[in-house]
Motif scaffolding. Sequence first.
Motif, PDB file in Angstrom:
ATOM      1  N   GLY A   7      41.668  48.686  50.769  1.00 56.81           N
ATOM      2  CA  GLY A   7      41.665  47.371  51.429  1.00 56.81           C
ATOM      3  C   GLY A   7      40.474  46.564  50.800  1.00 56.81           C
ATOM      4  N   LEU A   8      39.910  46.463  50.034  1.00 57.81           N
ATOM      5  CA  LEU A   8      39.021  45.722  48.863  1.00 57.81           C
ATOM      6  C   LEU A   8      40.054  44.760  47.829  1.00 57.81           C
TER       7      LEU A   8
ATOM      8  N   VAL B 204      39.210  52.081  51.705  1.00 59.50           N
ATOM      9  CA  VAL B 204      38.731  51.182  51.447  1.00 59.50           C
ATOM     10  C   VAL B 204      38.306  50.559  50.889  1.00 59.50           C
TER      11      VAL B 204
ATOM     12  N   ASN C  51      37.842  43.326  41.544  1.00 57.33           N
ATOM     13  CA  ASN C  51      35.966  43.436  40.631  1.00 57.33           C
ATOM     14  C   ASN C  51      35.263  45.454  41.628  1.00 57.33           C
ATOM     15  N   VAL C  52      35.814  46.024  42.826  1.00 53.71           N
ATOM     16  CA  VAL C  52      35.154  46.782  43.309  1.00 53.71           C
ATOM     17  C   VAL C  52      36.329  47.869  42.211  1.00 53.71           C
ATOM     18  N   GLN C  53      34.941  49.440  41.597  1.00 51.11           N
ATOM     19  CA  GLN C  53      35.714  49.794  41.237  1.00 51.11           C
ATOM     20  C   GLN C  53      35.768  51.458  41.519  1.00 51.11           C
ATOM     21  N   ASP C  54      35.201  51.637  42.750  1.00 54.65           N
ATOM     22  CA  ASP C  54      34.312  53.321  43.450  1.00 54.65           C
ATOM     23  C   ASP C  54      33.996  52.509  44.902  1.00 54.65           C
ATOM     24  N   VAL C  55      34.036  53.464  45.846  1.00 49.77           N
ATOM     25  CA  VAL C  55      33.815  53.391  46.697  1.00 49.77           C
ATOM     26  C   VAL C  55      33.271  54.740  47.144  1.00 49.77           C
ATOM     27  N   ARG C  56      32.427  54.945  47.954  1.00 50.01           N
ATOM     28  CA  ARG C  56      31.807  56.724  48.197  1.00 50.01           C
ATOM     29  C   ARG C  56      31.250  55.967  49.910  1.00 50.01           C
ATOM     30  N   ILE C  57      31.702  56.668  50.769  1.00 45.11           N
ATOM     31  CA  ILE C  57      30.626  56.154  52.474  1.00 45.11           C
ATOM     32  C   ILE C  57      30.437  57.437  52.608  1.00 45.11           C
ATOM     33  N   GLY C  58      29.340  56.919  52.998  1.00 43.34           N
ATOM     34  CA  GLY C  58      28.397  58.354  53.512  1.00 43.34           C
ATOM     35  C   GLY C  58      27.632  57.759  55.101  1.00 43.34           C
TER      36      GLY C  58
ATOM     37  N   LEU D 233      39.157  41.623  46.288  1.00 41.42           N
ATOM     38  CA  LEU D 233      38.154  41.877  45.709  1.00 41.42           C
ATOM     39  C   LEU D 233      38.519  42.747  44.849  1.00 41.42           C
TER      40      LEU D 233
ATOM     41  N   LEU E 192      42.165  42.733  49.756  1.00 40.56           N
ATOM     42  CA  LEU E 192      41.744  41.396  49.835  1.00 40.56           C
ATOM     43  C   LEU E 192      41.258  40.651  48.868  1.00 40.56           C
TER      44      LEU E 192
END
Lengths: 81, 81
Positions: free
Chosen positions: B26-27, B23, B34-41, B32, B30
């Motif tokens: 993907g960001l 993700v 400035n998003v540095q980390d993503v975690r999905i739960g 974006l 797109l």
Amino acid sequence: MTYNVAINVMPLKDLLDPQGKAVLGGLHNLGLNNVQDVRIGKRITLQVEAADEASAIQLAEQAATKLLANQVMEHFEISIL
Amino acid sequence: MTYNVAINVMPLKDLLDPQGKAVLGGLHNLGLNNVQDVRIGKRITLQVEAADEASAIQLAEQAATKLLANQVMEHFEISIL
């Protein structure tokens, strides 16, 4: 500054949630009969670089609307952690 | 009484989260950046019948430990809605 932002993506109230129904059955099988309803969604936490909280939330909103949530079937909430 | 309880199940900090990494890519695609980390739960909301808040939380804890969270790889938080 770095902000941690959480996005909760849940199925809309009016829609069936088959995954939730399956889990509800599983919980009843485990003897947890006081659980009456289950709905299952996603929780996404983002670490974002932004000037202030408002821009961090705006960035998370863009991420949610462009990629993470399908607004036909899901709604989302954003909070700063 | 009926309580609405939310359980957030997230991958442990020390573990890789390949879905989150995908993700994140993907960001960035797109724009974006400035998003540095993503975690999905997962986020699970339960409607439970319980005498008081404490028993509602206890019931959710049982649901989480017995079925919803794999504590080898995930941790969970419970809150009353």
